[in-house]
Design an enzyme around this catalytic site. Structure first.
Site, PDB file in Angstrom:
ATOM      1  N   ASP A   7       0.884  -1.167   0.000  1.00 50.27           N
ATOM      2  CA  ASP A   7       0.000   0.000   0.000  1.00 50.27           C
ATOM      3  C   ASP A   7       0.920   1.215   0.000  1.00 50.27           C
ATOM      4  O   ASP A   7       1.472   1.583   1.040  1.00 50.27           O
ATOM      5  CB  ASP A   7      -0.898  -0.011   1.241  1.00 50.27           C
ATOM      6  CG  ASP A   7      -1.793   1.213   1.307  1.00 50.27           C
ATOM      7  OD1 ASP A   7      -2.198   1.726   0.245  1.00 50.27           O
ATOM      8  OD2 ASP A   7      -2.088   1.668   2.430  1.00 50.27           O
ATOM      9  N   GLU A  68      -1.298  -1.559  -4.659  1.00 46.34           N
ATOM     10  CA  GLU A  68      -2.576  -0.855  -4.787  1.00 46.34           C
ATOM     11  C   GLU A  68      -2.418   0.312  -5.745  1.00 46.34           C
ATOM     12  O   GLU A  68      -1.445   1.059  -5.669  1.00 46.34           O
ATOM     13  CB  GLU A  68      -3.072  -0.353  -3.432  1.00 46.34           C
ATOM     14  CG  GLU A  68      -4.474   0.212  -3.515  1.00 46.34           C
ATOM     15  CD  GLU A  68      -5.075   0.495  -2.155  1.00 46.34           C
ATOM     16  OE1 GLU A  68      -6.091  -0.134  -1.836  1.00 46.34           O
ATOM     17  OE2 GLU A  68      -4.523   1.340  -1.437  1.00 46.34           O
ATOM     18  N   ASP A 141      -2.444   1.104   6.881  1.00 45.66           N
ATOM     19  CA  ASP A 141      -1.579   0.832   5.726  1.00 45.66           C
ATOM     20  C   ASP A 141      -1.166  -0.642   5.681  1.00 45.66           C
ATOM     21  O   ASP A 141      -1.040  -1.224   4.606  1.00 45.66           O
ATOM     22  CB  ASP A 141      -0.329   1.716   5.784  1.00 45.66           C
ATOM     23  CG  ASP A 141      -0.667   3.163   6.040  1.00 45.66           C
ATOM     24  OD1 ASP A 141      -0.919   3.892   5.077  1.00 45.66           O
ATOM     25  OD2 ASP A 141      -0.721   3.549   7.230  1.00 45.66           O
TER      26      ASP A 141
END
Length: 162
Positions: A7, A68, A141
């Protein structure tokens, strides 16, 4: 299959390594964050991020990575910063020869919860359940990086069925 989920962010990047075992069970290998100092020059923060990703790759040797995608941001500065962090991460992965798949937040939510409009709490709770963790992973996260890795494992299976 050992998957590194990421992330991306300039200040905090979440990462999680998940292995899919032969019995199709998911095993958490490790997870955490890469944090950069706020008063460090932006290019130095990107260098820290790049080096830390490289270290993770050397240490764990994942089979693939899932990152992501950047979702729509109303703050242009934030979007540019996250985009640059993604670039540093993608460069580290490409140099290491690690295959990369990218997923948007809707795809991740759908894969983890079965519902593309799931909220953060629902995603975090499912990550906890799917990985057999005693608590919801923190910070957000980390949970997001694990969700991206889970999404890749499920998506990879589906692509190979076709």
């Amino acid at each position: 299959m050992l998957v590194l989920g990421i992330d991306p962010g300039t200040a905090i990047t979440g990462y999680g390594l998940i292995e899919e075992l032969n019995n199709k069970q998911l095993k958490l290998i490790t997870c955490g964050t890469i944090r950069t100092v706020a008063d460090l020059a932006h290019e130095k923060r990107l260098l820290v991020l790049y080096r830390e990703i490289r270290n993770l790759l050397l240490l764990h040797k994942p089979d693939c990575a899932a990152v992501e995608e950047l979702f729509f941001q109303t703050n242009v500065r934030t979007a540019l910063s996250v985009g640059q962090a993604r670039g540093a991460i993608l460069l580290a992965l490409a140099q290491a020869g690690v295959p990369v798949s990218e997923y948007n937040p809707l795809e991740v939510k759908q894969a983890v919860t079965g519902y593309g409009a799931a909220d953060k709490n629902q995603v975090q709770s499912m990550v906890k359940v799917l990985l057999g963790m005693p608590e919801v992973p923190r910070p957000d996260d980390v949970a997001d990086s694990l969700a991206v890795a889970i999404c890749h494992i499920h998506s990879y299976k589906m692509r190979n069925l076709e």
